[in-house]
Motif scaffolding. Structure first.
Motif, PDB file in Angstrom:
ATOM      1  N   GLY A 317       0.772  -1.226   0.000  1.00  0.00           N
ATOM      2  CA  GLY A 317       0.000   0.000   0.000  1.00  0.00           C
ATOM      3  C   GLY A 317       0.801   1.272   0.000  1.00  0.00           C
ATOM      4  N   ALA A 318       2.100   1.197  -0.256  1.00  0.00           N
ATOM      5  CA  ALA A 318       2.945   2.395  -0.316  1.00  0.00           C
ATOM      6  C   ALA A 318       3.545   2.519  -1.709  1.00  0.00           C
ATOM      7  CB  ALA A 318       4.051   2.328   0.726  1.00  0.00           C
ATOM      8  N   LEU A 319       3.434   3.703  -2.280  1.00  0.00           N
ATOM      9  CA  LEU A 319       3.985   3.989  -3.602  1.00  0.00           C
ATOM     10  C   LEU A 319       5.450   4.395  -3.470  1.00  0.00           C
ATOM     11  CD1 LEU A 319       3.626   4.589  -6.681  1.00  0.00           C
ATOM     12  CD2 LEU A 319       3.031   6.927  -5.999  1.00  0.00           C
ATOM     13  N   CYS A 335      11.019   9.165  -3.231  1.00  0.00           N
ATOM     14  CA  CYS A 335       9.700   9.597  -2.791  1.00  0.00           C
ATOM     15  C   CYS A 335       8.850   8.380  -2.482  1.00  0.00           C
ATOM     16  CB  CYS A 335       9.023  10.459  -3.846  1.00  0.00           C
ATOM     17  SG  CYS A 335       7.472  11.184  -3.263  1.00  0.00           S
ATOM     18  N   VAL A 336       8.235   8.376  -1.315  1.00  0.00           N
ATOM     19  CA  VAL A 336       7.356   7.285  -0.880  1.00  0.00           C
ATOM     20  C   VAL A 336       6.049   7.902  -0.410  1.00  0.00           C
ATOM     21  CG1 VAL A 336       7.087   5.316   0.658  1.00  0.00           C
ATOM     22  CG2 VAL A 336       9.368   5.948  -0.159  1.00  0.00           C
ATOM     23  N   PHE A 337       4.945   7.351  -0.865  1.00  0.00           N
ATOM     24  CA  PHE A 337       3.628   7.813  -0.436  1.00  0.00           C
ATOM     25  C   PHE A 337       2.837   6.618   0.070  1.00  0.00           C
ATOM     26  CE2 PHE A 337      -0.887   8.505  -1.454  1.00  0.00           C
ATOM     27  CZ  PHE A 337      -1.134   9.593  -0.618  1.00  0.00           C
ATOM     28  N   ASP A 338       2.539   6.606   1.367  1.00  0.00           N
ATOM     29  CA  ASP A 338       1.809   5.509   1.995  1.00  0.00           C
ATOM     30  C   ASP A 338       0.339   5.915   2.118  1.00  0.00           C
ATOM     31  OD1 ASP A 338       0.828   3.435   3.461  1.00  0.00           O
ATOM     32  OD2 ASP A 338       2.438   3.434   4.940  1.00  0.00           O
ATOM     33  N   VAL A 339      -0.553   5.167   1.448  1.00  0.00           N
ATOM     34  CA  VAL A 339      -1.971   5.546   1.446  1.00  0.00           C
ATOM     35  C   VAL A 339      -2.628   5.371   2.808  1.00  0.00           C
ATOM     36  CG1 VAL A 339      -2.228   5.039  -1.008  1.00  0.00           C
ATOM     37  CG2 VAL A 339      -2.671   3.236   0.668  1.00  0.00           C
ATOM     38  N   SER A 340      -1.997   4.593   3.683  1.00  0.00           N
ATOM     39  CA  SER A 340      -2.563   4.398   5.017  1.00  0.00           C
ATOM     40  C   SER A 340      -1.920   5.315   6.050  1.00  0.00           C
ATOM     41  CB  SER A 340      -2.401   2.937   5.455  1.00  0.00           C
ATOM     42  OG  SER A 340      -1.037   2.597   5.573  1.00  0.00           O
ATOM     43  N   GLY A 341      -0.927   6.095   5.642  1.00  0.00           N
ATOM     44  CA  GLY A 341      -0.269   7.015   6.561  1.00  0.00           C
ATOM     45  C   GLY A 341       0.598   6.341   7.587  1.00  0.00           C
ATOM     46  N   SER A 342       1.089   5.133   7.305  1.00  0.00           N
ATOM     47  CA  SER A 342       1.870   4.386   8.302  1.00  0.00           C
ATOM     48  C   SER A 342       3.326   4.801   8.353  1.00  0.00           C
ATOM     49  CB  SER A 342       1.789   2.876   8.009  1.00  0.00           C
ATOM     50  OG  SER A 342       0.451   2.442   8.060  1.00  0.00           O
ATOM     51  N   ILE A 343       3.812   5.466   7.307  1.00  0.00           N
ATOM     52  CA  ILE A 343       5.208   5.889   7.283  1.00  0.00           C
ATOM     53  C   ILE A 343       5.262   7.387   7.512  1.00  0.00           C
ATOM     54  CG2 ILE A 343       7.342   5.997   5.954  1.00  0.00           C
ATOM     55  CD1 ILE A 343       6.459   3.633   4.370  1.00  0.00           C
ATOM     56  N   ALA A 344       5.973   7.801   8.545  1.00  0.00           N
ATOM     57  CA  ALA A 344       6.155   9.221   8.802  1.00  0.00           C
ATOM     58  C   ALA A 344       7.194   9.790   7.841  1.00  0.00           C
ATOM     59  CB  ALA A 344       6.594   9.444  10.245  1.00  0.00           C
ATOM     60  N   SER A 345       7.048  11.058   7.513  1.00  0.00           N
ATOM     61  CA  SER A 345       7.915  11.663   6.503  1.00  0.00           C
ATOM     62  C   SER A 345       9.388  11.611   6.891  1.00  0.00           C
ATOM     63  CB  SER A 345       7.486  13.123   6.268  1.00  0.00           C
ATOM     64  OG  SER A 345       7.569  13.846   7.483  1.00  0.00           O
ATOM     65  N   GLU A 346       9.684  11.730   8.178  1.00  0.00           N
ATOM     66  CA  GLU A 346      11.098  11.720   8.589  1.00  0.00           C
ATOM     67  C   GLU A 346      11.683  10.317   8.642  1.00  0.00           C
ATOM     68  OE1 GLU A 346       8.533  11.668  12.311  1.00  0.00           O
ATOM     69  OE2 GLU A 346       8.586  12.749  10.398  1.00  0.00           O
ATOM     70  N   ASP A 347      10.838   9.284   8.463  1.00  0.00           N
ATOM     71  CA  ASP A 347      11.321   7.907   8.575  1.00  0.00           C
ATOM     72  C   ASP A 347      11.565   7.238   7.227  1.00  0.00           C
ATOM     73  OD1 ASP A 347      11.230   8.018  11.323  1.00  0.00           O
ATOM     74  OD2 ASP A 347       9.154   7.319  11.429  1.00  0.00           O
ATOM     75  N   ALA A 348      11.267   7.904   6.133  1.00  0.00           N
ATOM     76  CA  ALA A 348      11.405   7.271   4.819  1.00  0.00           C
ATOM     77  C   ALA A 348      12.872   7.063   4.481  1.00  0.00           C
ATOM     78  CB  ALA A 348      10.740   8.132   3.754  1.00  0.00           C
ATOM     79  N   ALA A 349      13.194   5.856   4.031  1.00  0.00           N
ATOM     80  CA  ALA A 349      14.578   5.536   3.670  1.00  0.00           C
ATOM     81  C   ALA A 349      14.870   5.982   2.240  1.00  0.00           C
ATOM     82  CB  ALA A 349      14.815   4.037   3.803  1.00  0.00           C
ATOM     83  N   LEU A 350      16.074   6.476   2.021  1.00  0.00           N
ATOM     84  CA  LEU A 350      16.533   6.820   0.675  1.00  0.00           C
ATOM     85  C   LEU A 350      17.312   5.622   0.152  1.00  0.00           C
ATOM     86  CD1 LEU A 350      16.735   9.051  -1.480  1.00  0.00           C
ATOM     87  CD2 LEU A 350      18.882   9.744  -0.430  1.00  0.00           C
ATOM     88  N   VAL A 351      16.719   4.884  -0.786  1.00  0.00           N
ATOM     89  CA  VAL A 351      17.278   3.619  -1.263  1.00  0.00           C
ATOM     90  C   VAL A 351      17.867   3.816  -2.652  1.00  0.00           C
ATOM     91  CG1 VAL A 351      16.774   1.218  -1.840  1.00  0.00           C
ATOM     92  CG2 VAL A 351      15.615   2.309   0.094  1.00  0.00           C
TER      93      VAL A 351
END
Length: 393
Positions: A317-319, A335-351
């Motif tokens: 469920g995350a783009l 860029c990651v967009f989680d439709v359920s809001g489970s990932i906070a913006s400061e926690d997204a990994a740069l892969v």
């Protein structure tokens, strides 16, 4: 007495003539033998000279081959040393990037709710009620395997994530009506030609590389004035359903892939459509599809920019949007967009993905195998992903 004398005279004359002819014949034979001996001597001299020249040439060639072999070993050592230095440099760059990561564009969808009142087109931007308990996110690219080089610079290859089929489906190019089907990965990997592949001729040609095989059906994009999603049965080889995609003034969804207007993807939650419109031309949009009816269940405006995007996929469920540069460099999920809001913006990994040949024309995530089937400048690549729980990010 006169007659016998005449006869005797004739006999003497005949003997004299015969002896003269024999003498001439012997002289002729001696001259021919002398000429032949001279030619044999000349041939012997030339043969000796050619043998000497050939022996000298052979020695020169052997010397040159030895020099080339030494140079080859030197170049090989230099290349290996350069590869080690490049690998060390990439690790240092990765370390610096992890220490100073680029600002993430992950957003919780409450920030997008401000603009929803004016849309009125199913783009509700509401939090998605997930169908599964999948809560994984990408930690890093665990491994990369280059299978082969096949077909055009742009294309798509994939497997059906549902069921137990091992078939490989190949879409060569960005506009065609024939799909190649290999019985297993082995046949696709070992044979360069398509003689081991079955062919499926579609009723209408596809456009782009945003197609999908899911649940024994082929979902592909057709452009006939408007963009249509065609649902094609791989069992009956017939069209089961079709639907006009409900978005106006569509534009290429990825800035670096002008041929993709809709990218159909699958994850643990089901089917998704990644697209973009003139209304919100700077960012990518996302829609949840019903695989049975092709109806749009929900739509989102994401904060992920189109500029320099080359591909995208959805996991749990995350783009995840993959970016590159116009002069191909290292692809990265920025860029990651989680439709359920489970990932906070400061926690997204740069892969980052390993450096390859060019840029990705397609990246299809297989939720069953937890790996990505990518097409990179004509090379077919598998990326194995290492996951972690969103709560552990």
């Amino acid at each position: 007495m006169a007659l016998p004398n005449a006869v005797l005279l004739l006999v003497i004359l005949a003997d004299a003539i015969h002896g003269q002819q024999q003498q001439q014949l012997m002289e002729y034979m001696e001259r021919r033998l002398a000429a032949l001996e001279e030619r044999i001597s000349q041939w012997h001299d030339q043969s000796s000279r050619y043998s000497t020249e050939l022996r000298d040439f052979k020695n020169k060639v052997l010397f040159m081959l030895e020099s080339v072999e030494k140079e080859r070993e030197t170049i090989r050592a230099e290349v290996e040393n350069t590869a080690v230095r490049v690998d060390r440099l990439e690790r240092e760059v990765d370390y610096l990037e992890t220490q100073n990561p680029a600002p993430s564009c992950v957003e919780v969808d409450e920030k997008l709710m401000e603009n929803q009142a004016s849309t009125g087109k199913k783009r509700k931007n509401e939090k998605y009620e997930k169908l599964t308990d999948c809560s994984d996110t990408i930690s890093q690219v665990k491994a990369m395997k280059i299978l082969k080089r096949f077909g055009s610079t742009a294309g798509l290859w994939t497997k059906d994530p549902l069921g137990n089929s091992e078939k490989i489906y190949v879409f060569d190019g960005t506009s065609n009506d024939t799909v190649y089907v290999f019985p297993r990965m082995r046949e696709f990997t070992l044979f360069s030609a398509t003689r081991k592949a079955a062919r499926i001729r579609l009723p209408y040609p596809w456009v782009g590389t945003g197609h999908l095989v899911y649940g024994s059906h082929l979902y592909y994009i057709r452009r006939h004035g408007t963009f249509q999603i065609i649902k094609f049965s791989l069992v009956n080889k017939t069209i089961v359903d079709s639907s006009v995609f409900p978005a106006e003034e569509q534009i290429p969804v990825f800035g670096l892939s002008f041929y993709n207007y809709i990218d159909l993807v699958a994850d643990e939650e089901g089917l998704w459509a990644i697209y973009a419109t003139q209304e919100n031309e700077k960012n990518i949009a996302l829609a949840k599809l019903d695989p049975a009816s092709l109806d749009i269940e929900q739509m989102w405006d994401t904060p992920c920019p189109r500029e320099n995007a080359e591909s995208a996929f959805v996991i749990c469920g995350a783009l995840y949007v993959v970016y590159n540069t116009r002069l191909p460099s290292r692809s990265r999920i920025q860029c990651v967009f989680d439709v359920s809001g489970s990932i906070a913006s400061e926690d997204a990994a740069l892969v980052y993905f390993p450096k390859r040949y060019g840029s990705h024309s397609s990246m299809k995530y297989n939720p069953k195998e937890r790996q990505i089937y990518a097409w990179d400048d004509g090379y077919q690549i598998i990326y194995r992903m290492e996951m972690k729980k969103k709560t552990e990010v």
